[in-house]
Scaffold this active site. Structure first.
Site, PDB file in Angstrom:
ATOM      1  N   LEU A  12     -29.572   0.697   3.531  1.00  9.34           N
ATOM      2  CA  LEU A  12     -28.682  -0.397   3.144  1.00  9.34           C
ATOM      3  C   LEU A  12     -28.034  -0.984   4.394  1.00  9.34           C
ATOM      4  O   LEU A  12     -27.352  -0.277   5.131  1.00  9.34           O
ATOM      5  CB  LEU A  12     -27.592   0.100   2.189  1.00  9.34           C
ATOM      6  CG  LEU A  12     -28.065   0.819   0.915  1.00  9.34           C
ATOM      7  CD1 LEU A  12     -26.891   1.016  -0.039  1.00  9.34           C
ATOM      8  CD2 LEU A  12     -29.189   0.056   0.234  1.00  9.34           C
ATOM      9  N   ALA A  14     -26.926  -4.603   4.336  1.00  6.12           N
ATOM     10  CA  ALA A  14     -26.599  -5.990   3.996  1.00  6.12           C
ATOM     11  C   ALA A  14     -25.169  -6.357   4.390  1.00  6.12           C
ATOM     12  O   ALA A  14     -24.786  -7.517   4.320  1.00  6.12           O
ATOM     13  CB  ALA A  14     -26.813  -6.233   2.505  1.00  6.12           C
ATOM     14  N   ARG A  19     -15.185  -6.822  10.248  1.00  8.65           N
ATOM     15  CA  ARG A  19     -14.196  -6.265  11.167  1.00  8.65           C
ATOM     16  C   ARG A  19     -14.715  -6.077  12.596  1.00  8.65           C
ATOM     17  O   ARG A  19     -13.960  -5.772  13.510  1.00  8.65           O
ATOM     18  CB  ARG A  19     -13.664  -4.934  10.614  1.00  8.65           C
ATOM     19  CG  ARG A  19     -12.627  -5.170   9.527  1.00  8.65           C
ATOM     20  CD  ARG A  19     -12.077  -3.861   9.016  1.00  8.65           C
ATOM     21  NE  ARG A  19     -13.035  -3.195   8.128  1.00  8.65           N
ATOM     22  CZ  ARG A  19     -12.970  -1.896   7.814  1.00  8.65           C
ATOM     23  NH1 ARG A  19     -12.040  -1.136   8.350  1.00  8.65           N
ATOM     24  NH2 ARG A  19     -13.848  -1.366   6.986  1.00  8.65           N
ATOM     25  N   GLN A  79     -30.644  -8.961  -0.009  1.00  4.19           N
ATOM     26  CA  GLN A  79     -29.660  -8.940  -1.098  1.00  4.19           C
ATOM     27  C   GLN A  79     -28.827 -10.214  -0.947  1.00  4.19           C
ATOM     28  O   GLN A  79     -28.014 -10.314  -0.022  1.00  4.19           O
ATOM     29  CB  GLN A  79     -28.771  -7.697  -0.983  1.00  4.19           C
ATOM     30  CG  GLN A  79     -27.824  -7.531  -2.158  1.00  4.19           C
ATOM     31  CD  GLN A  79     -26.780  -6.445  -1.932  1.00  4.19           C
ATOM     32  OE1 GLN A  79     -26.459  -6.088  -0.793  1.00  4.19           O
ATOM     33  NE2 GLN A  79     -26.231  -5.919  -3.018  1.00  4.19           N
ATOM     34  N   GLU A 160     -15.068   7.007  -6.988  1.00  6.82           N
ATOM     35  CA  GLU A 160     -14.585   6.185  -5.880  1.00  6.82           C
ATOM     36  C   GLU A 160     -13.067   6.296  -5.790  1.00  6.82           C
ATOM     37  O   GLU A 160     -12.385   6.416  -6.813  1.00  6.82           O
ATOM     38  CB  GLU A 160     -15.012   4.730  -6.086  1.00  6.82           C
ATOM     39  CG  GLU A 160     -16.502   4.519  -5.915  1.00  6.82           C
ATOM     40  CD  GLU A 160     -17.040   5.102  -4.625  1.00  6.82           C
ATOM     41  OE1 GLU A 160     -16.621   4.657  -3.541  1.00  6.82           O
ATOM     42  OE2 GLU A 160     -17.870   6.031  -4.684  1.00  6.82           O
ATOM     43  N   ARG A 321     -34.782  -1.604  37.912  1.00 10.31           N
ATOM     44  CA  ARG A 321     -34.794  -2.511  36.766  1.00 10.31           C
ATOM     45  C   ARG A 321     -36.122  -2.409  36.019  1.00 10.31           C
ATOM     46  O   ARG A 321     -37.056  -1.768  36.495  1.00 10.31           O
ATOM     47  CB  ARG A 321     -34.530  -3.936  37.253  1.00 10.31           C
ATOM     48  CG  ARG A 321     -33.082  -4.115  37.747  1.00 10.31           C
ATOM     49  CD  ARG A 321     -32.905  -5.445  38.438  1.00 10.31           C
ATOM     50  NE  ARG A 321     -33.372  -6.532  37.603  1.00 10.31           N
ATOM     51  CZ  ARG A 321     -33.734  -7.729  38.067  1.00 10.31           C
ATOM     52  NH1 ARG A 321     -33.688  -7.986  39.362  1.00 10.31           N
ATOM     53  NH2 ARG A 321     -34.130  -8.674  37.239  1.00 10.31           N
ATOM     54  N   ASN A 365     -43.663   2.560  54.510  1.00  8.42           N
ATOM     55  CA  ASN A 365     -42.238   2.619  54.826  1.00  8.42           C
ATOM     56  C   ASN A 365     -41.679   1.205  54.829  1.00  8.42           C
ATOM     57  O   ASN A 365     -42.135   0.349  55.578  1.00  8.42           O
ATOM     58  CB  ASN A 365     -42.068   3.273  56.199  1.00  8.42           C
ATOM     59  CG  ASN A 365     -40.619   3.615  56.459  1.00  8.42           C
ATOM     60  OD1 ASN A 365     -39.733   2.784  56.280  1.00  8.42           O
ATOM     61  ND2 ASN A 365     -40.365   4.842  56.878  1.00  8.42           N
TER      62      ASN A 365
HETATM   63  C1  UD1 Z   1     -19.554   4.146  -0.203  1.00  8.34           C
HETATM   64  C2  UD1 Z   1     -19.639   5.094  -1.403  1.00  8.34           C
HETATM   65  C3  UD1 Z   1     -18.570   6.178  -1.270  1.00  8.34           C
HETATM   66  C4  UD1 Z   1     -18.752   6.926   0.039  1.00  8.34           C
HETATM   67  C5  UD1 Z   1     -18.749   5.944   1.213  1.00  8.34           C
HETATM   68  C6  UD1 Z   1     -19.114   6.668   2.488  1.00  8.34           C
HETATM   69  C7  UD1 Z   1     -20.403   3.713  -3.265  1.00  8.34           C
HETATM   70  C8  UD1 Z   1     -19.997   3.017  -4.502  1.00  8.34           C
HETATM   71  N1  UD1 Z   1     -19.430   4.314  -2.601  1.00  8.34           N
HETATM   72  O1  UD1 Z   1     -18.281   3.505  -0.292  1.00  8.34           O
HETATM   73  O2  UD1 Z   1     -18.659   7.098  -2.336  1.00  8.34           O
HETATM   74  O3  UD1 Z   1     -17.742   7.891   0.210  1.00  8.34           O
HETATM   75  O4  UD1 Z   1     -19.714   4.899   1.000  1.00  8.34           O
HETATM   76  O5  UD1 Z   1     -18.984   5.794   3.577  1.00  8.34           O
HETATM   77  O6  UD1 Z   1     -21.571   3.761  -2.965  1.00  8.34           O
HETATM   78  N2  UD1 Z   1     -23.983  -2.287   1.045  1.00  8.34           N
HETATM   79  C9  UD1 Z   1     -24.944  -3.237   0.814  1.00  8.34           C
HETATM   80  N3  UD1 Z   1     -24.822  -4.065  -0.253  1.00  8.34           N
HETATM   81  C10 UD1 Z   1     -23.761  -3.987  -1.111  1.00  8.34           C
HETATM   82  C11 UD1 Z   1     -22.778  -3.011  -0.867  1.00  8.34           C
HETATM   83  C12 UD1 Z   1     -22.925  -2.167   0.221  1.00  8.34           C
HETATM   84  O7  UD1 Z   1     -25.931  -3.343   1.560  1.00  8.34           O
HETATM   85  O8  UD1 Z   1     -23.726  -4.785  -2.066  1.00  8.34           O
HETATM   86  C13 UD1 Z   1     -24.128  -1.396   2.209  1.00  8.34           C
HETATM   87  C14 UD1 Z   1     -23.062  -1.630   3.243  1.00  8.34           C
HETATM   88  O9  UD1 Z   1     -23.497  -2.556   4.224  1.00  8.34           O
HETATM   89  C15 UD1 Z   1     -22.845  -0.257   3.829  1.00  8.34           C
HETATM   90  C16 UD1 Z   1     -23.155   0.675   2.673  1.00  8.34           C
HETATM   91  O10 UD1 Z   1     -23.943  -0.071   1.774  1.00  8.34           O
HETATM   92  O11 UD1 Z   1     -23.740   0.023   4.884  1.00  8.34           O
HETATM   93  C17 UD1 Z   1     -21.911   1.231   2.012  1.00  8.34           C
HETATM   94  O12 UD1 Z   1     -21.158   0.195   1.476  1.00  8.34           O
HETATM   95  P1  UD1 Z   1     -19.585   0.166   1.546  1.00  8.34           P
HETATM   96  O13 UD1 Z   1     -19.100  -1.058   0.901  1.00  8.34           O
HETATM   97  O14 UD1 Z   1     -19.150   0.428   2.941  1.00  8.34           O
HETATM   98  O15 UD1 Z   1     -19.248   1.413   0.614  1.00  8.34           O
HETATM   99  P2  UD1 Z   1     -17.878   2.203   0.554  1.00  8.34           P
HETATM  100  O16 UD1 Z   1     -16.931   1.450  -0.291  1.00  8.34           O
HETATM  101  O17 UD1 Z   1     -17.452   2.605   1.899  1.00  8.34           O
END
Ligand code: UD1
Ligand code: CA
Length: 455
Positions: A12, A14, A19, A79, A160, A321, A365
């Site tokens: 994943l 997307a 930040r 996505q 969550e 390089r 050299n």
């Molecule tokens: C998620 C988990 C949480 C876990 C945490 C660990 C879920 C619902 N929650 O929460 O239990 O403790 O990760 O870091 O899964 N992403 C997509 N598309 C989306 C949503 C997310 O590609 O629609 C990707 C994000 O780019 C990221 C990852 O999925 O790399 C996690 O998404 P994020 O929104 O950070 O999840 P958390 O709320 O942190």
């Protein structure tokens, strides 16, 4: 028992990474010379995935390019709208058409994950437990999904943070977000995930509750918290960098390299270092560097895209390089820069030199201050220096030009024409000597000074 089931990987990636305050997608930011996505994809390689699908966002073309650079056969799925981790995984379905093994779901912004952990997560899946979750004990669990266990310690749900009760919030066993699941179960349960939660998103984590409700077990694999640190900010990126550096320095030392001050040596994820190599303080090694055995890299050297054979000495203050190929027992000394050039066995360039777009034969050299003038303002040209050549100090070799074997070039020459084998080339102004000139000049000046004072 190792899991014989074939593996597919979904990464994943997307997330925009707001930040990071960047024009580039978060997973393209680099640590130890490798993109965050690259780290994750490399770690999956040990599991030998049959297929890899990377979920990227709209307007994030470079994410796909980077994924394919690391895993050429990767499928990129977009996505369009961020609707949660469960929704993101559903985007991978077409890419995994016909795949019947175990699917690993990973995040692209978690670069410290080790291949052993990914392997262990995949191995936790069985006929009995067709879903496995990677958990960790968090020093501060705030923000993470919590792993909810029943009295027997069986995993029954992931909650969550926003949906937890006060009691559940005290749980320190957290969800990394990484899971392994049999493909059949994944596609069966995914459509059942709903978005009736605090964020209104489709949570992948709901798979746990659904699996339990289907009368099946969920396995738990655990890893240290350090492996699942995500990157959301530049400060976290810097932390990841320093943790990776510690890991790579240890590897180098375990493999037989001496790092006099490890904390000041910077390595890349793909750096290869032989044994009995000594690296002095303040050395930076960029991507794509291979270092043989018995090599000394002296302080303040900067090296990238270079191959260094056995017995070489580099630096102090040397710069290699991309395309530098340094042969056995070569010496590259202080303030010497080598780019896209092959340096033959036993050759020496010890001081203040630029060698670019060139080849230097064995044992030659290269004197102090030698420059290959490779660029005419429009194009690059090649300089070919044979074996056993002596290039006198402060020579400019205006490329394209060839110097034959065992030729000798007089110091201060500007070489614009090929030099044949065994020849001497001198290309500099003739020296004129005027006897007594300096004395007469001195006397003339002294007389003028006396006259001016007296006036
Ligand atoms: C998620 C988990 C949480 C876990 C945490 C660990 C879920 C619902 N929650 O929460 O239990 O403790 O990760 O870091 O899964 N992403 C997509 N598309 C989306 C949503 C997310 O590609 O629609 C990707 C994000 O780019 C990221 C990852 O999925 O790399 C996690 O998404 P994020 O929104 O950070 O999840 P958390 O709320 O942190
Ligand atoms: Ca997150």
């Amino acid at each position: 028992m190792p899991n014989p089931s074939p593996i597919a990987v979904i990464v994943l990636a997307a997330g925009k990474g707001t930040r990071m305050r960047s024009d580039f997608a978060k997973v393209l930011h680099r640590a130890a010379g490798r993109s965050l996505l690259g780290h994750v994809l490399h770690a999956t390689k040990a599991a030998g995935p049959e297929r890899t699908v990377v979920i990227s966002g709209p307007d994030m073309q470079e994410v796909g390019t980077e994924a394919k650079r690391v895993v050429p056969e990767a499928v990129i799925a977009i996505q369009e709208k961020r609707q949660g981790t469960g929704h993101a995984v559903s985007i991978a379905k077409d890419g995994l058409e016909g795949f019947e093994g175990t699917v690993l779901v990973l995040y692209g912004d978690v670069p410290l994950i080790r291949s052993e952990t990914i392997r262990a997560l995949a191995d936790a899946v069985s006929e009995e437990s067709p879903l496995a979750v990677l958990g960790f004990r968090a020093v501060n669990p705030t923000g993470y999904g919590r792993l909810i266990q029943d009295r027997q310690g069986k995993l029954i749900a992931i909650r969550e943070e926003l949906d937890t009760t006060v009691d559940e919030r005290r749980i320190d066993l957290c969800n990394s977000g990484f899971i392994a699941v049999r493909a059949k179960l994944l596609w069966e349960l995914l459509p059942k995930i709903r978005n009736d939660n605090a964020k209104g998103e489709y949570y992948l984590t709901d798979l746990v509750g659904l699996t339990v409700a289907a009368g099946l077990k969920v396995a738990l694999a655990e890893c240290p918290e350090a492996e699942v640190h995500g990157v959301n900010t530049r400060a976290q990126l810097a932390q990841i960098e320093s943790l990776l550096q510690i890991r790579y320095r240890h590897n180098a030392m375990n493999n037989g390299a001496t790092l006099i001050d490890p904390s000041s040596v910077f390595l890349s994820a793909d750096t290869e270092i032989g044994k009995d190599v000594t690296i002095e303080p303040h050395v930076v090694i960029g991507p794509d560097v291979v270092i043989g055995d018995n090599v000394d890299i002296l302080a303040f050297s900067h090296i990238e895209g270079a191959k260094i054979a056995d017995g070489v000495r580099i630096g102090p203050f040397a710069r290699l390089r991309p395309g530098a190929e340094i042969g056995r027992n070569v010496h590259i000394g202080n303030f010497v820069e080598v780019k896209k050039a092959k340096i033959g066995e036993g050759a020496k360039a010890n001081h203040l030199t630029y060698i670019g777009d060139a080849s230097v034969g064995p044992r030659s050299n290269i004197g102090a201050g030698t420059i290959t003038c490779n660029y005419d303002g429009y194009e690059k040209h090649f300089t070919e220096i044979g074996a056993d050549v002596f290039v006198g100090s402060n020579t400019a070799l205006v490329a394209p030009v060839k110097v034959g074997d065992a030729a000798n070039i007089a110091a201060g020459s500007v070489i614009t024409k090929d030099v044949p084998k065994d020849a001497l080339a001198i290309a500099r102004g003739q020296q004129a000597v005027k006897d007594g000139w300096a004395r007469k000049y001195r006397e003339l000046k002294a007389a003028k000074k006396r006259k001016d004072k007296g006036a």
